[in-house]
Design a protein around this motif. Structure first.
Motif, mmCIF file in Angstrom:
data_model
loop_
_atom_site.group_PDB
_atom_site.id
_atom_site.type_symbol
_atom_site.label_atom_id
_atom_site.label_comp_id
_atom_site.label_asym_id
_atom_site.label_seq_id
_atom_site.Cartn_x
_atom_site.Cartn_y
_atom_site.Cartn_z
ATOM 1 N N THR A 1 0.629 -1.249 0.094
ATOM 2 C CA THR A 1 0.393 0.087 0.031
ATOM 3 C C THR A 1 0.655 1.701 0.088
ATOM 4 O OG1 THR A 1 -0.021 0.076 2.372
ATOM 5 C CG2 THR A 1 -2.267 -0.995 1.281
ATOM 6 N N THR A 2 1.960 1.610 0.848
ATOM 7 C CA THR A 2 2.735 2.447 1.006
ATOM 8 C C THR A 2 3.661 2.212 -0.322
ATOM 9 O OG1 THR A 2 3.148 1.868 3.083
ATOM 10 C CG2 THR A 2 4.749 3.444 1.788
ATOM 11 N N GLY A 3 4.321 1.608 -1.053
ATOM 12 C CA GLY A 3 4.567 1.549 -2.708
ATOM 13 C C GLY A 3 3.539 2.303 -3.285
ATOM 14 N N THR B 1 1.455 9.333 -6.014
ATOM 15 C CA THR B 1 1.505 10.366 -5.585
ATOM 16 C C THR B 1 2.491 10.736 -6.695
ATOM 17 O OG1 THR B 1 1.213 9.983 -3.764
ATOM 18 C CG2 THR B 1 2.217 11.921 -4.405
ATOM 19 N N LEU B 2 3.446 9.818 -6.777
ATOM 20 C CA LEU B 2 5.442 10.900 -7.892
ATOM 21 C C LEU B 2 3.721 10.766 -9.315
ATOM 22 C CD1 LEU B 2 7.916 9.133 -6.123
ATOM 23 C CD2 LEU B 2 7.534 11.083 -6.601
ATOM 24 N N PHE B 3 3.184 9.425 -10.000
ATOM 25 C CA PHE B 3 2.801 9.924 -10.985
ATOM 26 C C PHE B 3 2.174 10.964 -11.466
ATOM 27 C CE2 PHE B 3 -1.389 8.796 -13.398
ATOM 28 C CZ PHE B 3 -0.937 9.772 -14.146
ATOM 29 N N ASN B 4 1.466 11.761 -10.736
ATOM 30 C CA ASN B 4 0.491 12.633 -10.613
ATOM 31 C C ASN B 4 1.563 14.161 -10.642
ATOM 32 O OD1 ASN B 4 -2.285 12.528 -10.328
ATOM 33 N ND2 ASN B 4 -2.101 10.696 -8.436
ATOM 34 N N ILE B 5 2.228 13.720 -9.505
ATOM 35 C CA ILE B 5 2.911 15.285 -9.490
ATOM 36 C C ILE B 5 4.090 15.898 -10.975
ATOM 37 C CG2 ILE B 5 5.559 15.719 -8.865
ATOM 38 C CD1 ILE B 5 4.501 14.617 -5.642
ATOM 39 N N ALA B 6 4.645 14.503 -11.493
ATOM 40 C CA ALA B 6 4.904 14.135 -12.532
ATOM 41 C C ALA B 6 4.609 14.510 -14.176
ATOM 42 C CB ALA B 6 6.127 13.011 -13.354
ATOM 43 N N MET C 1 -4.313 10.070 -2.653
ATOM 44 C CA MET C 1 -4.398 9.109 -2.450
ATOM 45 C C MET C 1 -6.035 9.722 -2.311
ATOM 46 S SD MET C 1 -2.817 9.198 2.060
ATOM 47 C CE MET C 1 -0.952 9.160 1.829
ATOM 48 N N ARG C 2 -7.199 10.450 -2.796
ATOM 49 C CA ARG C 2 -8.508 10.517 -2.968
ATOM 50 C C ARG C 2 -8.594 10.153 -4.530
ATOM 51 N NH1 ARG C 2 -11.175 13.691 -6.483
ATOM 52 N NH2 ARG C 2 -9.952 14.493 -7.385
ATOM 53 N N MET C 3 -7.602 10.857 -5.368
ATOM 54 C CA MET C 3 -8.216 10.101 -6.499
ATOM 55 C C MET C 3 -7.489 9.126 -7.243
ATOM 56 S SD MET C 3 -6.846 12.771 -8.991
ATOM 57 C CE MET C 3 -7.311 12.699 -10.701
ATOM 58 N N LEU C 4 -7.217 8.430 -6.047
ATOM 59 C CA LEU C 4 -5.931 6.790 -6.497
ATOM 60 C C LEU C 4 -5.866 6.060 -5.166
ATOM 61 C CD1 LEU C 4 -3.827 7.638 -9.630
ATOM 62 C CD2 LEU C 4 -6.177 6.111 -9.542
ATOM 63 N N PRO C 5 -7.515 5.719 -4.300
ATOM 64 C CA PRO C 5 -6.957 5.023 -3.052
ATOM 65 C C PRO C 5 -6.293 3.712 -3.281
ATOM 66 C CG PRO C 5 -9.535 5.467 -3.631
ATOM 67 C CD PRO C 5 -8.260 6.183 -5.192
ATOM 68 N N VAL C 6 -5.184 2.780 -2.736
ATOM 69 C CA VAL C 6 -4.443 1.776 -3.027
ATOM 70 C C VAL C 6 -5.717 0.834 -2.279
ATOM 71 C CG1 VAL C 6 -2.206 2.950 -3.165
ATOM 72 C CG2 VAL C 6 -3.340 2.147 -0.967
ATOM 73 N N VAL C 7 -6.378 1.386 -1.779
ATOM 74 C CA VAL C 7 -7.110 0.257 -1.116
ATOM 75 C C VAL C 7 -8.511 0.873 -1.251
ATOM 76 C CG1 VAL C 7 -8.423 -0.836 0.914
ATOM 77 C CG2 VAL C 7 -6.290 -0.912 1.380
ATOM 78 N N HIS D 1 -6.459 -5.294 -8.093
ATOM 79 C CA HIS D 1 -6.191 -6.676 -7.113
ATOM 80 C C HIS D 1 -6.359 -5.943 -5.223
ATOM 81 C CE1 HIS D 1 -4.419 -7.839 -10.895
ATOM 82 N NE2 HIS D 1 -4.123 -6.130 -10.852
ATOM 83 N N LEU D 2 -5.032 -6.670 -4.934
ATOM 84 C CA LEU D 2 -5.360 -6.812 -3.065
ATOM 85 C C LEU D 2 -5.540 -5.048 -3.535
ATOM 86 C CD1 LEU D 2 -2.805 -9.329 -1.647
ATOM 87 C CD2 LEU D 2 -5.681 -8.753 -1.786
ATOM 88 N N THR D 3 -4.661 -4.068 -4.044
ATOM 89 C CA THR D 3 -4.808 -3.200 -4.132
ATOM 90 C C THR D 3 -4.737 -2.286 -5.281
ATOM 91 O OG1 THR D 3 -1.997 -2.836 -3.996
ATOM 92 C CG2 THR D 3 -3.418 -2.802 -1.948
ATOM 93 N N LEU D 4 -4.941 -0.955 -5.502
ATOM 94 C CA LEU D 4 -5.018 -0.552 -6.653
ATOM 95 C C LEU D 4 -3.946 -0.337 -7.148
ATOM 96 C CD1 LEU D 4 -6.948 0.970 -9.161
ATOM 97 C CD2 LEU D 4 -7.245 3.556 -8.065
ATOM 98 N N GLN D 5 -3.414 -0.724 -8.803
ATOM 99 C CA GLN D 5 -1.933 -0.854 -9.368
ATOM 100 C C GLN D 5 -2.122 -0.843 -11.220
ATOM 101 O OE1 GLN D 5 -0.913 -4.783 -8.859
ATOM 102 N NE2 GLN D 5 -2.225 -4.546 -6.786
ATOM 103 N N SER D 6 -0.857 -0.856 -11.692
ATOM 104 C CA SER D 6 -0.966 -0.608 -13.004
ATOM 105 C C SER D 6 -0.575 -2.284 -13.471
ATOM 106 C CB SER D 6 0.352 0.114 -13.473
ATOM 107 O OG SER D 6 0.663 0.349 -15.089
#
Length: 262
Positions: free
Chosen positions: A38-40, A46-51, A100-106, A241-246
């Motif tokens: 989840t942290t990863g 976040t880095l994706f959005n910042i970039a 975290m709002r736009m892309l909550p991993v859980v 899957h378990l978390t929101l990912q690519s």
């Protein structure tokens, strides 16, 4: 003699026979999954959005520079990041919260009712699994103005320590206590859940995410690689899957350009 958490849980099983092996393995599994995945993924999104949002990195750099933490070419190395610095990064914190709002991993949280409950006009029987769709709650126009846009500024009037929030409250939360009180009347943001079953490791997770973001943004400018297909390409591969990912094996690839060489 091992002092790691896993070993301590195993010792507890030996001294408390009423605690089953399956229960201990479940707890160890939760620690592994929730302690790094989840942290990863939160850091990655976040880095994706910042970039990919113009002007955001420059504003983060100004904030880090004001704290003496930004690497600059031809200048002495900045001082080391300290614990108290994490409380003085309102814009970087806002960037993390907006991700975290736009892309909550859980993106869905499940709970089981232990008794018959009323939820609005509905009666929920005891023993029912109830899913709370965080992704929908945090991305609907009913709760947020232009939810599809990455807008860190929407968090600048929210206390840094607030991670349970009601965006529909017409009275801006002036402090953590009033924000918490507001949330009880309706929650539109809760990446770590809320109540007695909220995330037990959220304090550590917040520290890890903010430390990673601060160190990376202080040392590098971040650029999404061309093969990612821009924001649209990455967003099209979102997968839960378990978390929101690519989805797939591409991940979210970025170039990190050292600020010292700028």
């Amino acid at each position: 003699d091992d002092t790691d958490i896993g070993s301590q849980l195993v010792r507890i099983m030996g001294s408390h026979p009423e605690i089953s092996r399956d229960r201990i393995l479940s707890e160890i599994g939760i620690l592994f999954v929730e302690g790094f995945e989840t942290t990863g993924h939160t850091t990655s999104w976040t880095l994706f959005n910042i970039a990919t949002n113009p002007g955001v990195q420059a504003r983060i750099a100004d904030e880090l520079d004001s704290l003496g933490l930004l690497v600059k070419p031809g200048c002495p190395p900045p001082r080391d990041l300290e614990w108290d610095d994490l409380k003085n990064m309102p814009f970087l914190t806002a960037c993390a919260k907006e991700a975290m709002r736009m892309l909550p991993v859980v993106s869905v949280m499940g709970r089981a009712t232990d008794k018959v409950m009323k939820v609005g006009q509905y009666t929920v029987p005891a023993g029912t699994i109830v899913g709370t769709p965080l992704f929908a709650i945090q991305n609907t126009v009913h709760n947020w103005d232009q939810p599809e846009k990455y807008t860190p500024e929407r968090w600048l009037n929210v206390p840094i320590e607030t991670y349970v929030y009601n965006s529909k409250d017409t009275h801006a939360a002036a402090d953590a206590a009033s924000a918490a009180s507001s949330s009880k009347r309706g929650i539109t943001f809760m990446p770590f859940s809320e109540g007695p079953r909220n995330c037990v490791g959220q304090s550590l997770a917040k520290m890890e995410v903010m430390t990673l973001l601060a160190k990376l943004c202080a040392n590098f400018t971040i650029e999404l690689t061309p093969d990612m297909g821009g924001r649209e390409g990455v967003r099209s591969r979102e997968s839960t899957h378990l978390t929101l990912q690519s989805a797939g094996t591409q991940g979210i690839r970025c170039h990190l350009h050292p600020r010292a060489r700028a």
